[in-house]
Design a protein around this motif. Sequence first.
Motif, mmCIF file in Angstrom:
data_model
loop_
_atom_site.group_PDB
_atom_site.id
_atom_site.type_symbol
_atom_site.label_atom_id
_atom_site.label_comp_id
_atom_site.label_asym_id
_atom_site.label_seq_id
_atom_site.Cartn_x
_atom_site.Cartn_y
_atom_site.Cartn_z
ATOM 1 N N ALA A 90 0.835 -1.208 0.000
ATOM 2 C CA ALA A 90 0.000 0.000 0.000
ATOM 3 C C ALA A 90 0.869 1.257 0.000
ATOM 4 O O ALA A 90 0.532 2.251 -0.650
ATOM 5 C CB ALA A 90 -0.939 0.002 1.199
ATOM 6 N N THR A 91 1.974 1.210 0.703
ATOM 7 C CA THR A 91 2.904 2.347 0.719
ATOM 8 C C THR A 91 3.445 2.612 -0.682
ATOM 9 O O THR A 91 3.449 3.758 -1.159
ATOM 10 C CB THR A 91 4.066 2.073 1.691
ATOM 11 N N LEU A 92 3.888 1.562 -1.355
ATOM 12 C CA LEU A 92 4.421 1.722 -2.707
ATOM 13 C C LEU A 92 3.347 2.180 -3.687
ATOM 14 O O LEU A 92 3.615 3.028 -4.552
ATOM 15 C CB LEU A 92 5.053 0.417 -3.180
ATOM 16 N N GLU A 101 12.748 8.190 -7.528
ATOM 17 C CA GLU A 101 13.362 6.908 -7.226
ATOM 18 C C GLU A 101 12.876 6.542 -5.832
ATOM 19 O O GLU A 101 12.707 7.408 -4.975
ATOM 20 C CB GLU A 101 14.886 6.956 -7.291
ATOM 21 N N ILE A 102 12.598 5.277 -5.645
ATOM 22 C CA ILE A 102 12.080 4.793 -4.372
ATOM 23 C C ILE A 102 13.159 3.916 -3.758
ATOM 24 O O ILE A 102 13.491 2.857 -4.299
ATOM 25 C CB ILE A 102 10.777 3.999 -4.566
ATOM 26 N N ILE A 103 13.702 4.374 -2.651
ATOM 27 C CA ILE A 103 14.784 3.661 -1.984
ATOM 28 C C ILE A 103 14.212 3.000 -0.738
ATOM 29 O O ILE A 103 13.705 3.680 0.151
ATOM 30 C CB ILE A 103 15.924 4.622 -1.609
ATOM 31 N N ILE A 104 14.286 1.682 -0.708
ATOM 32 C CA ILE A 104 13.789 0.935 0.442
ATOM 33 C C ILE A 104 14.984 0.364 1.180
ATOM 34 O O ILE A 104 15.820 -0.330 0.592
ATOM 35 C CB ILE A 104 12.841 -0.196 0.006
ATOM 36 N N ILE A 105 15.053 0.665 2.465
ATOM 37 C CA ILE A 105 16.127 0.134 3.297
ATOM 38 C C ILE A 105 15.495 -0.859 4.262
ATOM 39 O O ILE A 105 14.788 -0.466 5.198
ATOM 40 C CB ILE A 105 16.870 1.249 4.047
ATOM 41 N N ILE A 116 2.779 5.893 -3.268
ATOM 42 C CA ILE A 116 3.857 6.675 -3.888
ATOM 43 C C ILE A 116 3.688 6.697 -5.404
ATOM 44 O O ILE A 116 3.801 7.747 -6.040
ATOM 45 C CB ILE A 116 5.225 6.093 -3.494
ATOM 46 N N ARG A 117 3.413 5.557 -6.001
ATOM 47 C CA ARG A 117 3.261 5.482 -7.458
ATOM 48 C C ARG A 117 2.061 6.270 -7.971
ATOM 49 O O ARG A 117 2.037 6.676 -9.128
ATOM 50 C CB ARG A 117 3.121 4.031 -7.892
ATOM 51 N N ASN A 118 1.062 6.456 -7.143
ATOM 52 C CA ASN A 118 -0.144 7.174 -7.562
ATOM 53 C C ASN A 118 -0.021 8.697 -7.484
ATOM 54 O O ASN A 118 -0.957 9.402 -7.857
ATOM 55 C CB ASN A 118 -1.348 6.712 -6.740
#
Length: 74
Positions: free
Chosen positions: A24-26, A38-42, A29-31
């Motif tokens: 849901a978070t992603l 750029e989406i950086i996931i740590i 962001i995409r919407n």
Amino acid sequence: MDRKEQPLVSIVIPAYNNENTIIATLESIRNQSYKNIEIIIIDDNSKDKTLQLVTEQQKKDNRIKIYHNSTNLG
């Protein structure tokens, strides 16, 4: 202004055991209307399916970059 003219915006998502919310978070962001991102996931060594889920999403969206800590750094 097209995407190439817009500045690149980095969105950083710290993740630890977020399998219930990471998709849901992603999607949120995409919407957004701004697309040059750029989406950086740590991932802080999650014990659930967080890393698996974001890896699957990365295959669908090359804007996603994943960094995985081999130990939990807190």
